[in-house]
Design an enzyme around this catalytic site. Structure first.
Site, mmCIF file in Angstrom:
data_model
loop_
_atom_site.group_PDB
_atom_site.id
_atom_site.type_symbol
_atom_site.label_atom_id
_atom_site.label_comp_id
_atom_site.label_asym_id
_atom_site.label_seq_id
_atom_site.Cartn_x
_atom_site.Cartn_y
_atom_site.Cartn_z
ATOM 1 N N GLY A 99 0.810 -1.216 0.000
ATOM 2 C CA GLY A 99 0.000 0.000 0.000
ATOM 3 C C GLY A 99 0.839 1.261 0.000
ATOM 4 O O GLY A 99 0.322 2.351 0.281
ATOM 5 N N HIS A 122 7.354 18.793 3.269
ATOM 6 C CA HIS A 122 7.762 17.717 2.357
ATOM 7 C C HIS A 122 6.926 16.461 2.650
ATOM 8 O O HIS A 122 6.738 16.089 3.823
ATOM 9 C CB HIS A 122 9.249 17.402 2.545
ATOM 10 C CG HIS A 122 9.818 16.555 1.456
ATOM 11 N ND1 HIS A 122 9.671 15.182 1.426
ATOM 12 C CD2 HIS A 122 10.531 16.883 0.343
ATOM 13 C CE1 HIS A 122 10.255 14.698 0.352
ATOM 14 N NE2 HIS A 122 10.804 15.710 -0.331
ATOM 15 N N PRO A 123 6.427 15.784 1.611
ATOM 16 C CA PRO A 123 5.568 14.607 1.845
ATOM 17 C C PRO A 123 6.269 13.486 2.600
ATOM 18 O O PRO A 123 5.621 12.806 3.408
ATOM 19 C CB PRO A 123 5.162 14.168 0.439
ATOM 20 C CG PRO A 123 6.111 14.837 -0.496
ATOM 21 C CD PRO A 123 6.535 16.092 0.173
ATOM 22 N N ASP A 125 9.610 13.839 4.338
ATOM 23 C CA ASP A 125 10.357 14.292 5.510
ATOM 24 C C ASP A 125 9.453 14.780 6.636
ATOM 25 O O ASP A 125 9.802 14.615 7.822
ATOM 26 C CB ASP A 125 11.325 15.413 5.122
ATOM 27 C CG ASP A 125 12.396 14.939 4.154
ATOM 28 O OD1 ASP A 125 12.666 13.719 4.133
ATOM 29 O OD2 ASP A 125 12.938 15.778 3.406
ATOM 30 N N HIS A 181 -35.526 -30.802 8.886
ATOM 31 C CA HIS A 181 -35.326 -31.370 7.545
ATOM 32 C C HIS A 181 -36.358 -30.821 6.556
ATOM 33 O O HIS A 181 -36.690 -31.475 5.562
ATOM 34 C CB HIS A 181 -35.422 -32.903 7.558
ATOM 35 C CG HIS A 181 -34.471 -33.567 8.490
ATOM 36 N ND1 HIS A 181 -33.214 -33.977 8.114
ATOM 37 C CD2 HIS A 181 -34.596 -33.882 9.814
ATOM 38 C CE1 HIS A 181 -32.603 -34.532 9.159
ATOM 39 N NE2 HIS A 181 -33.419 -34.474 10.195
ATOM 40 N N SER A 311 -42.436 -9.023 -10.918
ATOM 41 C CA SER A 311 -42.198 -9.629 -12.214
ATOM 42 C C SER A 311 -42.502 -8.633 -13.321
ATOM 43 O O SER A 311 -43.413 -7.816 -13.214
ATOM 44 C CB SER A 311 -43.080 -10.867 -12.390
ATOM 45 O OG SER A 311 -42.978 -11.386 -13.702
ATOM 46 N N SER A 312 -41.716 -8.729 -14.386
ATOM 47 C CA SER A 312 -41.955 -7.888 -15.559
ATOM 48 C C SER A 312 -42.983 -8.512 -16.494
ATOM 49 O O SER A 312 -43.436 -7.869 -17.448
ATOM 50 C CB SER A 312 -40.640 -7.681 -16.324
ATOM 51 O OG SER A 312 -40.144 -8.940 -16.792
ATOM 52 N N LYS A 317 -47.501 -10.344 -9.083
ATOM 53 C CA LYS A 317 -46.509 -11.126 -8.348
ATOM 54 C C LYS A 317 -45.672 -10.209 -7.452
ATOM 55 O O LYS A 317 -45.201 -9.163 -7.884
ATOM 56 C CB LYS A 317 -45.604 -11.877 -9.323
ATOM 57 C CG LYS A 317 -44.777 -12.992 -8.687
ATOM 58 C CD LYS A 317 -44.056 -13.788 -9.772
ATOM 59 C CE LYS A 317 -43.447 -15.065 -9.219
ATOM 60 N NZ LYS A 317 -42.409 -14.798 -8.236
ATOM 61 N N GLU A 324 -33.926 -11.618 -0.175
ATOM 62 C CA GLU A 324 -33.064 -11.983 -1.300
ATOM 63 C C GLU A 324 -31.826 -11.097 -1.355
ATOM 64 O O GLU A 324 -30.708 -11.580 -1.602
ATOM 65 C CB GLU A 324 -33.847 -11.882 -2.607
ATOM 66 C CG GLU A 324 -34.878 -12.989 -2.786
ATOM 67 C CD GLU A 324 -35.740 -12.809 -4.017
ATOM 68 O OE1 GLU A 324 -36.535 -13.721 -4.289
ATOM 69 O OE2 GLU A 324 -35.633 -11.766 -4.700
#
Length: 465
Positions: A99, A122-123, A125, A181, A311-312, A317, A324
Site C-alpha cells: 500500500g 515535504h511529503p 520528511d 429437515h 415480475s416484468s 406477483k 433476497e
C-alpha cells in the site's frame, strides 16, 4: 492554460493533471495499475487522514517537527479524513502489496494542501515523519475496520436484534408447526422461533466485539521492518493515544510490531466473524423466504411487506426482495472472507504484501453487513404479518403432534396413528380417538399445540419413548 504540470520525485520528472492535489509518486501508481477501477474505501482514507494528523501532533510534541509544520499537516490531514478530497485518491486497490502508493498519495495530498495554505512541507520528511508505509497501512486497516464496526455495524446489529425481540414478544403465544429437515415437526411458537434468530445476532455481536479487541492494537511505530527505525520509541503509543482522543474509540499500541506488520491475523479473525454473521443472516433471511413462500402453493405462514412489483411479465406477483438482497450480501461477505484468508497468508518475513485487498474486502463486508442488517430489520422483520388461518389449519392437521402421546400409548401405536392420519388427511385428534382409547377431553389436553411448545411430559403412565 496547460492541463498538466510537471512533478518530481526520486525517479525523476512526471506529468500530472494540473488540478491534481497529488504528485509524481501517485501518478506513477495510477499509470502502473490500470486494473480494476476500484479505489480504496472512504473509511480507509479517513483512517489515513487521522493517522497523519495524529503523527504530526505527536512529532511536534516530541520536538521533532516545527509547530507551524505540524499545524499545517494536521489541518490538511483532518480535511482528508473528513472526505473533502477523496477524488484525489485515484490509485487502484490492486497495487503494490504494501500500500506504499496509497500512503504516498496521502502524504502528497496533505503536503500540497499545506503548501496551498501557506506552509511548505515535504511529503516524506514531514508528513511521513517517523512512519513507513509498512506500519501506516496495517494501522489504517485496524483503525478503519474498528471505527466502521463500532460506528456502523455493531449499532446496526443491535437494532436488528431489538427488532427481532420485539416481534418475538408480540408473537410469543402464536403456535405454528415446527420443521426439521424441512418436514413437519413438533409445534413451536413464532416467539420461540424468532428468539433463536435474536440469539444468533446477539452471539455475532459478542464475537465481533471480541475480535475488535485485537483490531484495536496498532502496529504504528514499527516503521520499515518492525524495529522502529527513525521513530521515537514513544511514537507508537503516543499515536494510539492521539487516535483514541480523536475518535472516542480506545486504541492501544501493539505489544509486538513484527506481528502487526508481518501478519494480518487480527483482520483474518475479524473477517471470519463477519462470515459467521453472514451465515446467521443467511439462515434468518432464508427462513423468512420459506415462511413467506406461496402465497397459495407454498407455506404461506407470513406475508412480508409488499415493496415492489415482482415480475416484468406476471402481473400481481410480489417477491421477498429484502431477504433476497440480504442473502446476496451474505454470499459476497463469504467470498470476501476467502479473499482475506488467502491475503492473510501472504506475509513474507517482515511484511504482508496483500494489504490493500485485505482493507478493501474487510471494509466492504463491514459496510454491506451493516446496511443489510438495518434493511432486514426495518423492511422485513418489523412489518411481516402472520397468516393465522393458514398456520392454525396446518397445525391442526399435523400428525407429528402424536409425539406427545408417546408416554401414554408408546412409539409403535403413535407411529401407526400418525401414518393413518397422513393417509386419510384427517386431524390427528380425530384419528387418535379411534386408535388410542383415550377420550376427546384427554386428547385435547395432551395434543394442545400451545402446551406442547412448552416442552416437558404431557402424558401419564408408561409406554414407549
Amino acid at each position: 492554460m496547460s492541463r498538466e504540470r510537471i512533478e518530481r520525485d526520486s525517479m525523476g520528472e512526471l506529468r500530472v493533471p494540473a488540478d491534481a492535489l497529488y504528485g509524481a509518486q501517485t501518478q506513477r501508481a495510477v499509470d502502473n495499475f490500470p486494473i480494476s477501477g476500484l479505489r480504496m474505501p472512504r473509511a480507509f482514507i479517513r483512517a489515513l487522514g487521522l493517522i497523519k494528523a495524529a503523527a504530526a501532533e505527536v512529532n511536534a510534541g516530541f520536538g521533532y517537527l516545527k509547530k507551524t509544520h505540524a499545524l499545517a499537516i494536521r489541518r490538511a490531514a483532518l480535511r482528508v479524513a473528513a472526505g473533502e478530497f477523496d477524488a484525489h485518491f485515484p490509485i487502484d486497490v490492486f497495487q503494490t502489496g504494501s500500500g506504499t502508493s496509497t500512503n504516498m498519495n496521502a502524504n502528497e495530498v496533505i503536503a500540497h494542501l499545506a503548501a496551498r495554505a501557506g506552509t511548505k512541507v515535504h511529503p516524506n520528511d514531514h508528513v511521513n515523519m517517523g512512519q513507513s508505509s509498512n506500519d501506516v497501512i496495517p494501522t489504517a486497516i485496524h483503525v478503519s475496520a474498528t471505527l466502521t464496526a463500532c460506528e456502523r455495524l455493531l449499532p446496526a446489529l443491535k437494532h436488528l436484534q431489538l427488532a427481532i425481540e420485539k416481534r418475538a414478544r408480540e408473537l410469543g403465544r402464536v403456535a405454528k408447526t415446527g420443521r426439521t429437515h424441512l418436514m413437519d415437526a413438533m409445534p413451536v411458537t413464532f416467539g420461540q422461533e424468532l428468539s433463536g434468530w435474536a440469539a444468533q445476532i446477539r452471539s455475532c455481536r459478542a464475537r465481533i466485539e471480541d475480535a475488535l479487541v485485537r483490531m484495536r492494537r496498532l502496529p504504528q511505530g514499527g516503521t520499515a521492518v518492525g524495529t522502529g527505525i527513525n521513530a521515537d520509541p514513544r511514537f507508537g503509543p503516543a499515536v494510539a493515544r492521539a487516535l483514541s482522543r480523536a475518535t472516542g474509540v480506545r486504541f492501544v499500541s501493539a505489544d509486538n510490531y513484527f506481528e502487526g506488520m508481518a501478519a494480518q491475523d487480527a483482520a483474518v479473525e475479524l473477517s471470519g466473524q463477519l462470515k459467521t454473521l453472514a451465515c446467521a443472516l443467511m439462515k434468518i433471511a432464508n427462513d423468512l423466504r420459506w415462511m413467506n413462500s406461496g402465497p397459495l402453493a407454498g407455506l404461506g405462514e407470513i406475508e412480508l411487506p409488499a415493496l415492489q412489483p415482482g415480475s416484468s411479465i406476471m402481473p400481481g406477483k410480489v417477491n421477498p426482495v429484502i431477504p433476497e438482497a440480504v442473502t446476496m450480501v451474505c454470499a459476497q461477505v463469504i467470498g470476501n472472507d476467502a479473499t482475506v484468508t488467502v491475503a492473510g497468508q501472504s506475509g513474507n518475513f517482515q511484511l504482508n504484501v496483500m494489504l490493500p485487498v485485505i482493507a478493501y474486502n474487510l471494509l466492504q463486508s463491514i459496510e454491506i453487513l451493516a446496511n443489510a442488517s438495518r434493511v432486514l430489520a426495518d423492511r422485513a422483520i418489523a412489518g411481516f404479518r402472520v397468516n393465522r388461518e393458514r398456520v392454525d389449519a396446518a397445525l391442526a392437521l399435523n400428525p407429528i403432534l402424536v409425539t406427545a402421546l408417546n408416554p401414554v400409548i408408546g412409539y409403535e401405536k403413535g407411529a401407526a396413528t400418525a401414518k393413518r392420519a397422513y393417509k386419510e388427511k384427517r386431524p390427528i385428534l380425530d384419528v387418535a380417538l379411534e386408535t388410542t382409547g383415550l377420550s376427546r377431553k384427554e386428547l385435547q389436553k395432551l395434543l394442545d399445540p400451545a402446551a406442547l411448545t412448552r416442552g416437558g411430559i404431557h402424558g401419564g403412565g408408561s409406554g414407549g419413548g
